[in-house]
Design a protein around this motif. Structure first.
Motif, PDB file in Angstrom:
ATOM      1  N   ALA A  45       0.829  -1.206   0.000  1.00  0.00           N
ATOM      2  CA  ALA A  45       0.000   0.000   0.000  1.00  0.00           C
ATOM      3  C   ALA A  45       0.867   1.260   0.000  1.00  0.00           C
ATOM      4  O   ALA A  45       0.524   2.264  -0.635  1.00  0.00           O
ATOM      5  CB  ALA A  45      -0.927  -0.004   1.207  1.00  0.00           C
ATOM      6  N   ARG A  46       2.000   1.207   0.716  1.00  0.00           N
ATOM      7  CA  ARG A  46       2.894   2.380   0.766  1.00  0.00           C
ATOM      8  C   ARG A  46       3.517   2.642  -0.595  1.00  0.00           C
ATOM      9  O   ARG A  46       3.722   3.808  -0.973  1.00  0.00           O
ATOM     10  CB  ARG A  46       3.989   2.148   1.827  1.00  0.00           C
ATOM     11  CG  ARG A  46       4.904   3.362   2.040  1.00  0.00           C
ATOM     12  CD  ARG A  46       4.136   4.529   2.598  1.00  0.00           C
ATOM     13  NE  ARG A  46       4.937   5.745   2.696  1.00  0.00           N
ATOM     14  CZ  ARG A  46       5.118   6.607   1.694  1.00  0.00           C
ATOM     15  NH1 ARG A  46       4.542   6.383   0.516  1.00  0.00           N
ATOM     16  NH2 ARG A  46       5.850   7.685   1.872  1.00  0.00           N
TER      17      ARG A  46
ATOM     18  N   SER B  13      -5.570   0.115  -4.683  1.00  0.00           N
ATOM     19  CA  SER B  13      -4.548  -0.829  -4.228  1.00  0.00           C
ATOM     20  C   SER B  13      -4.926  -1.438  -2.886  1.00  0.00           C
ATOM     21  O   SER B  13      -4.865  -2.660  -2.696  1.00  0.00           O
ATOM     22  CB  SER B  13      -3.196  -0.110  -4.113  1.00  0.00           C
ATOM     23  OG  SER B  13      -2.227  -0.964  -3.547  1.00  0.00           O
TER      24      SER B  13
ATOM     25  N   ALA C  31      -4.143   4.748  -4.843  1.00  0.00           N
ATOM     26  CA  ALA C  31      -3.890   4.270  -3.487  1.00  0.00           C
ATOM     27  C   ALA C  31      -5.096   3.521  -2.930  1.00  0.00           C
ATOM     28  O   ALA C  31      -4.955   2.452  -2.318  1.00  0.00           O
ATOM     29  CB  ALA C  31      -3.529   5.448  -2.579  1.00  0.00           C
TER      30      ALA C  31
ATOM     31  N   ASP D 110       1.106   9.271  -5.587  1.00  0.00           N
ATOM     32  CA  ASP D 110       0.447  10.541  -5.256  1.00  0.00           C
ATOM     33  C   ASP D 110      -0.868  10.693  -6.016  1.00  0.00           C
ATOM     34  O   ASP D 110      -1.195  11.764  -6.529  1.00  0.00           O
ATOM     35  CB  ASP D 110       1.377  11.719  -5.560  1.00  0.00           C
ATOM     36  CG  ASP D 110       0.910  13.013  -4.888  1.00  0.00           C
ATOM     37  OD1 ASP D 110       0.217  12.915  -3.855  1.00  0.00           O
ATOM     38  OD2 ASP D 110       1.227  14.098  -5.402  1.00  0.00           O
TER      39      ASP D 110
ATOM     40  N   ALA E 253       2.032   2.123  -3.390  1.00  0.00           N
ATOM     41  CA  ALA E 253       0.963   2.772  -4.153  1.00  0.00           C
ATOM     42  C   ALA E 253       0.822   4.243  -3.786  1.00  0.00           C
ATOM     43  O   ALA E 253       0.517   5.078  -4.647  1.00  0.00           O
ATOM     44  CB  ALA E 253      -0.357   2.037  -3.916  1.00  0.00           C
ATOM     45  N   GLU E 254       1.056   4.594  -2.526  1.00  0.00           N
ATOM     46  CA  GLU E 254       0.927   5.987  -2.094  1.00  0.00           C
ATOM     47  C   GLU E 254       1.945   6.899  -2.777  1.00  0.00           C
ATOM     48  O   GLU E 254       1.700   8.090  -2.954  1.00  0.00           O
ATOM     49  CB  GLU E 254       1.097   6.086  -0.580  1.00  0.00           C
ATOM     50  CG  GLU E 254      -0.072   5.515   0.206  1.00  0.00           C
ATOM     51  CD  GLU E 254       0.189   5.534   1.705  1.00  0.00           C
ATOM     52  OE1 GLU E 254       1.284   6.012   2.115  1.00  0.00           O
ATOM     53  OE2 GLU E 254      -0.679   5.066   2.461  1.00  0.00           O
TER      54      GLU E 254
END
Length: 250
Positions: free
Chosen positions: A166-167, A181, A178, A173, A169-170
């Motif tokens: 998940a991080r 995901s 996000a 931006d 995907a962040e």
């Protein structure tokens, strides 16, 4: 001789809309146009009755429909409030439907895994192009936290594994990327929480995660994609051979 009209299409029929549906449409329009903003208290039932010239049952039914769709929150003893709508809140409300879909049509689990693979390969390319030193540091911290969970309950290991993906995907931006995901990960792995087991591949998972971070840190998009592809192909192969549970690593 009077002319006779031939039967018209269904669209010619005049349908009387329920009062609650009309109230619902008006309230949705108020939310869409910003007349009612996220965090605003909804007008009282009496105020809505007077404004629209309808009875309390129509107002209550319309408010309940707004609540069911996630547009407002109803709390007993307090005024209803307009919710902030994000990609995450929309997908959160799809969890139960996703579980029903996976239960009803088993082949959809394979379709979801394929979609997640394509999605993650695109995400990791963006991450390698855009990652900051701070992003890389957080990814390395997640790998270290996951390593510290070796030999413990597999559920926290899996949750940290999900947080790692998940991080990544962040870093894109993009709130929709996000949210999608996270939803895919949740549908894939929380669906099988009761069946989780250790697979003996945790060290391999951690080594692969570390290599993915190295490629992201080097801004090597092609290398990041290739490393993620190998990681996902191994994971999905093991997943497919199991009788339902995931291996402790995604």
């Amino acid at each position: 001789m009077a002319s006779q009209l031939s039967p018209g299409p269904e669209g010619d029929k005049i349908v009387r809309r329920k009062l609650s549906d009309q109230v619902l449409a008006r309230l949705r329009q108020m939310i869409r146009t910003g007349a009612l903003k996220p965090g605003d208290a909804m007008p009282s039932e009496r105020a809505l009755m007077e404004r629209f010239g309808v009875g309390r049952p129509a107002v209550r039914e319309a408010l309940q429909s707004l609540h069911n769709s996630g547009l407002i929150s109803i709390s007993h003893g307090e005024r209803s409030r307009v919710n902030e709508i994000t990609a995450g809140t929309v997908l959160d409300r799809s969890d139960e439907i996703a579980r029903l879909l996976l239960d009803a049509v088993p082949s959809n689990l394979e379709h979801l895994k394929q979609a997640r693979r394509m999605f993650e390969l695109g995400i990791v390319r963006l991450a390698a192009e855009k990652a900051t030193e701070g992003d890389v540091a957080e990814l390395r911290d997640l790998v270290a936290r996951q390593r510290a969970l070796l030999g413990t309950d597999p559920v926290p290991f899996i949750q940290t594994d999900m947080a790692f993906h998940a991080r990544i995907a962040e870093i894109a931006d993009n709130p929709i990327i996000a949210a999608v995901s996270v939803a895919m990960l949740r549908w894939l792995f929380e669906y099988h929480t009761a069946l989780l087991h250790w697979s003996g591949k945790e060290e391999i998972t951690l080594a692969e995660h570390a290599r993915i971070v190295d490629r992201i840190a080097a801004h090597d998009a092609e290398g990041a994609v290739a490393t993620m592809r190998d990681h996902l192909d191994r994971s999905l192969e093991l997943y497919a051979r199991s009788e339902g549970p995931t291996e402790a690593g995604t």
